[in-house]
Design an enzyme around this catalytic site. Structure first.
Site, short mmCIF file in Angstrom:
data_model
loop_
_atom_site.label_atom_id
_atom_site.label_comp_id
_atom_site.label_asym_id
_atom_site.label_seq_id
_atom_site.Cartn_x
_atom_site.Cartn_y
_atom_site.Cartn_z
N GLY A 1 2.70 -2.60 6.48
CA GLY A 1 2.55 -2.95 5.06
C GLY A 1 3.89 -3.36 4.49
CB THR A 2 5.81 -6.21 4.28
OG1 THR A 2 4.82 -7.26 4.32
CG2 THR A 2 6.17 -5.76 5.68
CD GLU B 1 6.73 15.14 -1.61
OE1 GLU B 1 5.85 15.11 -2.48
OE2 GLU B 1 7.24 16.19 -1.20
N GLY C 1 4.53 9.75 -6.31
CA GLY C 1 5.69 8.92 -5.96
C GLY C 1 6.94 9.69 -5.62
CG ASP D 1 -3.75 6.25 -8.43
OD1 ASP D 1 -3.45 6.06 -7.24
OD2 ASP D 1 -2.94 6.66 -9.29
CE LYS E 1 -1.12 8.78 -7.33
NZ LYS E 1 -0.69 8.11 -8.56
N GLY F 1 6.35 2.89 -8.15
CA GLY F 1 7.47 1.96 -8.06
C GLY F 1 7.97 1.86 -6.64
#
Lengths: 176, 318
Positions: free
Chosen positions: B7-8, B132, B137, B203, B207, B301
């Site tokens: 994944g880029t 993690e 994030g 989302d 989590k 981010g």
């Protein structure tokens, strides 16, 4: 009824006291001496009753069998008891309801809540787009000690029947 | 350590760019169309420049799946989240573990939807799985739980989606409606063109499901189906006004309490730690011996999430 251990229930007693030193302590002694467990004392210093006295609201827990004794002991001690035992609610929970509140008969919603669990003690409604559009209501409900989650269940089920959304408080223990 | 990155996108590119600063080497990287592989270390900047200018097929000459068989110590799984069978992310995790390699994920799919499967593969492997970056994030939530021990944590709750939080906090502060603020968030790049994943609570729920899985320590496993989820689209400005009159506000809160996973708009006191504004995330942990912990920071981010991935790489055994 209350889920508290040992068959304890919560009671609210409204009293009026004269504004003299030691008066509050004199009032609390008969409660403690007769097996009552004090939960909170609301001393409305800013307000005076028509007789010029200070209203005090005492929330306490006691076994139902002991409660009458507590009220009698208070009266024997010369404390003016305005109201006793009629409110058995000690916890509050605030929720928001969102949806077609007016078209789905708000007063019926409130009385259903009252019937199933808890008493609505405060209601604020706002319908900025008019009563035919989506409106919001803030409800403050009083409930028995330990019964917040069943009160919320009642709110959810009434809301589901009327296609209303509920904005709930955090799960018990989560109130920040 | 040698890293292979599946994944880029924003996060994968950040991991590749920052790896050298943390003392690691990127030996493989792949997007859906192509891959770059070099056992002596990829020229990351050149590969990403080619991808940015000429498109994904220009990342490198290799086949994406070939990266899984290349030389690396840890596979970094940062492909987009998929629900249900969590493919192809889960397949990448399996391929690496079957080769006794470590895996570090930012992809929530495998850890939320197939937690037990991943743990089974991990047990049979010399490799270790860390994730993690899947929860909040940059905020070290899972490593904190690991340090304290999951058994000593009674509840976890928090604001876990920056997009929904941005929308609710702007609505409350400016008295604006949902659609208006959503459009603004899209202009600012805070919300996706299709915001459903964020504003419908999915989302945040993924989590929370991961948190629930970690807290349950494999005694039971959770998937999205175990969560009660409601989004923020039904919250009108008038509800925020009513909340505010009462010293409260509304936040999209995810809660893991007593084995239950719930996500929905909740009333919270205006001055509570949970009433974070903008895209800040917060996680509250109720611990047995240390009271309440509040962990807050940037929940999304590129470099933020990459920092959590690289911290996980540091924690892997050599």
């Amino acid at each position: 009824m209350s889920d508290a251990p040992d068959g304890l229930r919560s009671y609210t007693v409204r009293l009026e006291l004269s504004d003299e030193p030691g008066e509050l302590l004199r009032t609390l002694e008969p409660i403690a001496n007769n097996g009552g467990n004090l939960l909170s004392i609301f001393h409305e210093r800013g307000n005076l009753t028509p007789r010029g006295r200070i209203p005090v609201e005492v929330d306490l827990e006691a076994a139902p069998s002991r409660f009458e004794e507590i009220v009698d002991a208070l009266r024997e001690a010369g404390v003016n008891v305005i109201q006793a035992g009629q409110e058995r609610y000690s916890e509050e929970v605030t929720v928001l309801l969102v949806g077609h509140l007016v078209e789905t008969d708000l007063s019926d919603t409130l009385s259903q809540l009252q019937e199933r669990n808890g008493a609505v003690v405060d209601l604020a409604l706002t319908a900025p787009e008019g009563s035919e559009d989506v409106s919001s209501a803030r409800l403050r409900l009083k409930t028995e000690s330990g019964a917040v989650s069943s009160t919320l269940d009642a709110v959810r089920s009434v809301a589901a029947e009327k296609d209303l959304h509920v904005v709930e408080p955090l799960a018990p223990g989560g109130e920040a | 350590m040698d890293l292979a990155i599946m994944g880029t996108g924003t996060v994968g590119s950040s991991v590749a760019e920052l790896a050298a600063d943390y003392g690691h080497r990127v030996t493989g990287m792949a997007n859906v169309a192509s891959a770059a592989i070099d056992p002596t270390g990829i020229d990351v900047k050149a590969a990403l420049d080619r991808q940015n200018i000429e498109g994904e097929a220009a990342l490198g000459d290799a086949d994406p799946d070939a990266v899984l068989d290349a030389d690396y110590d840890a596979l970094v799984e940062v492909t987009p989240v998929t629900l249900g069978d969590a493919q192809p992310g889960f397949g990448h995790v399996r391929a690496a573990l079957e080769r006794d390699r470590h895996v570090v994920l930012a992809n929530k799919g495998p850890m939320a939807e197939r937690f037990a499967d991943v743990r089974d593969l991990e047990r049979a492997s010399e490799g270790e799985v860390r994730f993690e970056a899947t929860v909040a994030g940059a905020i070290p939530v899972l490593s904190t739980i690991e340090d304290y021990s999951p058994a000593t944590i009674q509840a976890a709750r928090g604001v876990l989606n920056g997009t929904a939080n941005f929308i609710l906090s702007r609505m409350a502060a400016e008295g604006l409606g949902y659609d208006h603020v959503l459009a603004e968030a899209q202009d600012l790049g805070v919300a996706e063109t299709d915001p459903a994943f964020d504003v419908e609570g999915t989302d945040a729920a993924l989590k929370c499901v991961i948190l629930a899985n970690v807290l349950a320590e494999c005694e039971r496993t959770y998937t999205l189906d175990d969560a009660t989820v409601e989004g923020i689209k039904s919250v009108p400005g008038s509800a925020l006004d009513l909340a505010s009159e009462d010293g409260r506000t509304i936040r999209l809160i995810g809660e893991v309490v007593d084995g239950e996973v719930r996500v929905g708009p909740r009333l919270v006191p205006e001055h509570s730690e949970l009433a974070v504004t903008g895209t800040t995330n917060i996680v509250q942990l109720d611990t047995d011996n240390a009271g309440r912990l509040n962990l807050s920071g940037r929940g999304a981010g590129g470099p933020e999430t990459a920092s959590a991935i690289l911290a996980d790489v540091e924690r892997l055994p050599n």
